[in-house]
Design an enzyme around this catalytic site. Structure first.
Site, mmCIF file in Angstrom:
data_model
loop_
_atom_site.group_PDB
_atom_site.id
_atom_site.type_symbol
_atom_site.label_atom_id
_atom_site.label_comp_id
_atom_site.label_asym_id
_atom_site.label_seq_id
_atom_site.Cartn_x
_atom_site.Cartn_y
_atom_site.Cartn_z
ATOM 1 N N LYS A 88 59.486 34.200 90.470
ATOM 2 C CA LYS A 88 59.802 34.298 91.896
ATOM 3 C C LYS A 88 60.991 35.231 92.161
ATOM 4 C CE LYS A 88 56.823 31.284 93.765
ATOM 5 N NZ LYS A 88 56.619 30.176 92.869
ATOM 6 N N GLU A 110 60.306 29.489 102.618
ATOM 7 C CA GLU A 110 59.588 28.244 102.392
ATOM 8 C C GLU A 110 59.567 28.030 100.889
ATOM 9 O OE1 GLU A 110 58.090 31.172 102.773
ATOM 10 O OE2 GLU A 110 57.059 31.192 100.839
ATOM 11 N N SER A 371 54.210 31.982 84.065
ATOM 12 C CA SER A 371 54.967 32.222 85.297
ATOM 13 C C SER A 371 56.316 31.518 85.353
ATOM 14 C CB SER A 371 54.121 31.824 86.503
ATOM 15 O OG SER A 371 53.703 30.474 86.397
HETATM 16 C C1 PLP Z 1 55.467 29.408 92.737
HETATM 17 C C2 PLP Z 1 54.964 29.329 91.379
HETATM 18 C C3 PLP Z 1 53.625 29.623 91.072
HETATM 19 C C4 PLP Z 1 52.588 29.942 92.101
HETATM 20 O O1 PLP Z 1 52.867 31.047 92.908
HETATM 21 P P1 PLP Z 1 52.094 32.428 92.820
HETATM 22 O O2 PLP Z 1 52.481 33.120 94.057
HETATM 23 O O3 PLP Z 1 50.624 32.100 92.770
HETATM 24 O O4 PLP Z 1 52.542 33.122 91.594
HETATM 25 C C5 PLP Z 1 53.244 29.610 89.750
HETATM 26 N N1 PLP Z 1 54.115 29.299 88.761
HETATM 27 C C6 PLP Z 1 55.401 28.986 89.022
HETATM 28 C C7 PLP Z 1 56.296 28.658 87.891
HETATM 29 C C8 PLP Z 1 55.869 29.003 90.330
HETATM 30 O O5 PLP Z 1 57.156 28.710 90.568
#
Ligand code: PLP
Length: 385
Positions: A88, A110, A371
């Site tokens: 993020k 948000e 992610s």
């Molecule tokens: C917010 C988040 C996601 C999902 O958001 P995307 O916009 O689909 O990438 C996935 N993994 C983590 C660790 C997140 O914080």
């Protein structure tokens, strides 16, 4: 995955379905972004912040033990190692720098899992901006650690008690709040959703994941590109950023959604949060509430560019259950010493299932964007294990 033009269209998806009062604000953001993105000064400041503050480039990690068990060659792009623990921050750093350049003094955001809120609070502190974060009450309960981190960083966290009390409602509330505050405030959207220019701009800021991974794969793999590129999809920003680096190659692109939040795999076309895209709906076109153990995937839709990639057949979208994600999380932890976020574990779960079912041919090279890290999920995991 290029510039969607002034109308922000990805095929029939995207666009800017906003109240009259936000048309000028979205236009202002678009103009500022177009200018900044071709300004070497802006690009240089962003690159420097990503390097010295966020810790980029993140590594590409071959996971040897799990790969051997699955009979494939799995490589993880380690967004869990970025500052604050997820991808993020890439997008937030770009948008916060843009907000400063526009003369705004406050960021509105948000958040679902809290990772976008924490990233926003972090970069706001770094650049001397104020931050106001909207978060569903249900997410406030299950992501207590991130709520504390945001407050620690000086951000104001506003609980949202409407609807399912999760990400969809927090997003609606943040947009409503922005209407009355566009003068001094910038709305920092956390995924590739919302009205134009957000889906395009957020993907452009997240593209650093795919571009880095492309270069890293070129030196790591004899074939240069992986056979498969896999990422979890909530709104779709880590996946979009990853896919953008490989869309012009032969790699197969796979987006993995939570079964209870599968906008791309199971949704129908509709309009929500300012854009036309795919959303879970009932027979009357009402948005259906999403349900996922992963707060970051608990969203009934998907960004418009994913809807477009799905229709084109360029990317494929699959679903994974809560239980599959939790057991994949434990398996990665115990074979590789990496505790992923429950969101990221969805992508791992699909790879495990597909390798087991012979859907991934033996020896296939798979790039998976991890992610985020699982620290934020300990209280959820305590209930599940
Ligand atoms: C917010 C988040 C996601 C999902 O958001 P995307 O916009 O689909 O990438 C996935 N993994 C983590 C660790 C997140 O914080």
């Amino acid at each position: 995955m290029s510039d969607p033009g002034r109308q922000g269209r990805f095929g029939e998806y995207g666009g800017g379905y906003v109240p009259e009062s936000l048309v000028a604000a979205c236009r202002e953001v678009e103009e500022a972004f177009r200018e900044a993105w071709v300004d070497p000064g802006f690009r240089g400041s962003l690159a420097r912040l990503l390097a010295v503050h966020i810790g980029r480039p993140t590594p590409l990690t071959p996971v040897r033990r799990l790969s051997a068990e699955l009979g494939i060659n799995l490589l993880l792009k380690r967004e869990d190692l970025a500052h604050t623990g997820s991808h993020k921050i890439n997008n937030v750093t770009g948008q916060a720098l843009l907000a400063s350049r526009m003369g705004k003094t406050r960021l509105i955001a948000e958040t679902g899992a809290g990772q976008h809120g924490v990233a926003t609070a972090t970069v706001a502190a770094l650049l001397g901006l104020k931050a106001t974060v909207f978060m569903g009450e249900r997410d406030i309960e299950r992501q207590a650690l991130n709520v504390f981190r945001m407050r620690m960083l000086g951000a104001e966290v506003i609980p949202v008690g409407t609807g399912s009390r999760t990400l969809k409602d927090a997003t609606s509330q943040a947009m409503r709040h922005w209407v009355g505050a566009t003068e001094d405030s910038y709305y920092c959207v956390g995924s590739v959703i919302g009205p134009h220019p957000y889906p395009w701009m957020v993907r452009t800021f997240q593209r650093v994941i795919g571009d880095e991974a492309r270069g890293q794969c070129a030196s790591e793999l004899s074939t240069g590109v992986p056979d498969y590129v896999v990422a979890c999809v909530g709104g779709g920003s880590n996946a979009a950023g990853t896919f953008a680096g490989f869309v012009d190659t032969s790699a197969r692109l796979v987006g993995v959604e939570a079964e209870g939040g599968a906008g791309a795999a199971l949704g129908r076309a509709g309009v929500l949060h300012g854009a036309r895209s795919l959303f879970l709906q009932d027979g009357h076109g009402q948005i259906v509430e999403a349900h996922s153990v992963a707060a970051g995937l608990d969203y009934p839709g998907v960004g418009p560019e994913h809807a477009y990639l799905r229709d084109l057949g360029r990317a494929r979208y699959v679903t994974v259950t809560d239980d599959e994600a939790i057991s994949a999380l434990v398996r990665l932890a115990r074979t590789e010493g990496i505790v992923p976020a429950i969101e990221s574990a969805h992508a791992v779960a699909w790879v495990i299932r597909a390798a087991g079912a012979g859907e991934l041919p033996s020896g296939a090279t798979v790039l998976l964007t991890l992610s985020g890290r699982g620290d934020k999920d300990v209280s959820t995991l305590k209930e599940q294990l």
